[in-house]
Write an enzyme that holds these catalytic residues in place. Structure first.
Site, PDB file in Angstrom:
ATOM      1  N   GLU A   1      11.205   6.276   8.262  1.00 20.30           N
ATOM      2  CA  GLU A   1      12.069   5.245   8.848  1.00 20.30           C
ATOM      3  C   GLU A   1      12.560   4.240   7.819  1.00 20.30           C
ATOM      4  O   GLU A   1      13.578   3.579   8.036  1.00 20.30           O
ATOM      5  CB  GLU A   1      11.332   4.519   9.975  1.00 20.30           C
ATOM      6  CG  GLU A   1      10.070   3.804   9.522  1.00 20.30           C
ATOM      7  CD  GLU A   1       9.293   3.191  10.680  1.00 20.30           C
ATOM      8  OE1 GLU A   1       9.737   3.325  11.839  1.00 20.30           O
ATOM      9  OE2 GLU A   1       8.251   2.581  10.414  1.00 20.30           O
TER      10      GLU A   1
ATOM     11  N   ILE B   1       0.840  -1.201   0.000  1.00 15.12           N
ATOM     12  CA  ILE B   1       0.000   0.000   0.000  1.00 15.12           C
ATOM     13  C   ILE B   1       0.870   1.244   0.000  1.00 15.12           C
ATOM     14  O   ILE B   1       0.612   2.204  -0.753  1.00 15.12           O
ATOM     15  CB  ILE B   1      -0.965  -0.006   1.197  1.00 15.12           C
ATOM     16  CG1 ILE B   1      -2.003  -1.123   1.046  1.00 15.12           C
ATOM     17  CG2 ILE B   1      -1.668   1.352   1.333  1.00 15.12           C
ATOM     18  CD1 ILE B   1      -2.967  -1.243   2.218  1.00 15.12           C
TER      19      ILE B   1
END
Length: 503
Positions: free
Chosen positions: A284, A262
């Site tokens: 991250e 996604i």
């Protein structure tokens, strides 16, 4: 100083039963391979001889099959934190063989420094280069290794010859001071560098170097299919509308994106939309889609903890490091995920929900409330401090047998107070400034799969006499109970809850 060179089997003998090991890396990127595999074989031999042998495994995030997989299969893990995603590790956690405690990624390093989690006995570090005075050039992921390396009694180095020494310069290694001496983290834009391009350790603590050659082994994501593409389009259109309304500056804001298909679809759609200007990322994990956007100029810069890209894309990065070092920086997780920096930069955060409920609470971790999937990861670090916090998920799973939108989530990781926008392939629910009942009506109308809309409307009817938050405590977990019973939430019958006192 000339470091001792050992085989992986010899290095594994330096680790004792009961030790706590801190591994470098963040996801498979930067995670060691060979010492952990040798350690797993040693554990199996110890168990076969009737002797106990388990270690605690601390990491930056998830790892790879050589760490979580091999050690879990060898029943060699006692404690595990802060995040994992391997099927064998998951099996051990849910069976009770592994004592897993979930935590926000940004908090791990500082909690280790504070002494909350015990001592670090061994740090195992993947490196591209090590100098005689203890300067280590790390690999493609950083994680919590600066803290692990500083506090560990001994350090074991996996010198990976696959990593080009020219990778030096892409890292920015920085540890904040602990309270009461902590100062602000001086990151004011994603490209700011505040630390060192190498990890500096006491060379006397480096017990050995193990030579190896391996790739991170990250596989590319599946081609974008209709559901994920529609989610990506809905996210992109929402952001464009926010810009037009003046709620996002015309110059845009930095974004954070989670991991998976996604997230890749969202980034791909943002890259194609001409109304989204070139943007920066403070995140991250950088995936294949981000590298592709750098090539087109759509992504101007990315600050990250991990370069988690497929081996094919990594080959391109290594061959063009001069280009990427101007557009990438790799930081420790407590900096890449730091709430102070997230709020200062005004990040638009986009993460994936396992399930959400009609009031905006999100479950990121537990299947049917009891079985751990992966962990909360960094989603909480970003979500609670975002400029706009977006959660995405498909509206259904398992061919429609599971609704991702339920009356009440079976486990709460992100409360309604932290979730601004919920988006599925069905549509967008902007929850800002809405009461619980307004949120419920908006989510049912815009985000729920058509097969479940009527069921969720029936649930709201049960609660019309309730006040601020319209819950029926008898029926709140009816969807989950039905799934446990028949394997299909569509079989849920809410009519039996309509009579007061009957369950």
């Amino acid at each position: 100083m000339s470091y001792k060179k050992l085989t992986s089997e010899e290095a594994a003998l330096l680790i004792k039963n009961g030790d706590t090991i801190g591994f470098s890396g963040f996801t498979a990127a930067g995670t060691p391979h060979v010492i952990s595999q040798a350690l797993a074989k040693r554990a199996e031999a110890e168990h076969a001889a009737g002797r106990a042998f388990k270690v605690s495994v601390f990491t930056g995030a998830s790892t790879n099959d050589s760490v979580d997989g091999a050690l879990a299969r060898a029943n060699a893990i006692d404690r595990r934190t802060p995040y994992q995603s391997h099927k064998d590790s998951r099996k051990g956690i849910n069976s009770g063989d592994i004592n897993y405690f979930d935590m926000h990624l940004s908090q791990l390093a500082q909690n280790v420094r504070y002494g909350f989690l015990g001592k670090i006995d061994v740090a195992i570090i993947e490196a591209a280069e090590v100098t005689e005075d203890g300067e280590i050039t790390l690999g493609t992921g950083v994680g919590a290794v600066p803290t692990f390396a500083r506090l560990a009694k001994i350090i074991l180095i996996e010198l990976n010859s696959h990593l080009p020494k020219e990778i030096k310069g892409i890292h920015d290694i920085y540890e904040p001071l602990d309270p009461p001496y902590r100062k602000e983290i001086p990151v004011y834009k994603p490209s700011d560098r505040i630390g060192s391009n190498v990890l500096k350790v006491d060379p006397a603590k480096i017990a050995c170097i193990v030579e190896a050659n391996y790739t991170d082994g990250v596989k590319g994501f599946a081609p974008v299919e209709e559901t994920t593409m529609k989610i990506g389009e809905n996210v992109t259109n929402f952001l464009v509308d926010e810009m037009k309304a003046g709620r996002i500056p015309a110059s845009f804001l930095p974004i954070q994106s989670g991991v998976g298909n996604i997230a890749n679809a969202v980034l791909a759609c943002m890259g194609k939309n001409p109304d989204i200007p070139p943007f920066e990322m403070y995140t991250e994990v950088v995936q294949d889609a981000v590298v592709a956007l750098m090539k087109t100029g759509k992504c101007k810069f990315a600050s990250t903890c991990s370069l988690t890209v497929s081996d094919e894309v990594m080959k391109d990065v290594f061959e063009n490091l001069d280009f990427y070092k101007q557009r990438l920086v790799l930081r420790p997780g407590e900096i890449s995920n730091n709430p102070e920096v997230v709020r200062r930069l005004g990040l638009i955060t986009m993460n994936t929900a396992l399930e959400a409920d009609i009031f905006g609470n999100v479950n990121s971790t537990h299947v049917v409330g009891t079985k751990m999937m992966n962990g909360i990861g960094g989603s909480g670090d970003f979500t609670r401090n975002a400029y706009i916090s977006i959660f995405t998920c498909p509206s259904v799973a398992k061919e429609g047998k599971i609704s991702a939108i339920v009356p009440f989530v079976s486990h709460v990781d992100h409360s309604e107070h932290s979730v601004d926008v919920l988006i599925t392939e069905q549509g967008v629910a902007d929850l800002r400034g809405k009461s619980p009942r307004q949120k419920a009506e908006l989510i049912i109308e815009n985000c729920v799969n058509p097969e479940y809309k009527q069921l969720l409307r029936e649930y709201l009817k049960l609660t019309e006499s309730n006040n601020h938050t319209p819950h029926d405590l008898n029926a709140a977990f009816a969807f989950h109970n039905q799934f446990n019973k028949s394997g299909d939430m569509r079989d849920t019958c809410l009519s039996k809850y309509a009579v007061k006192g009957e369950a």
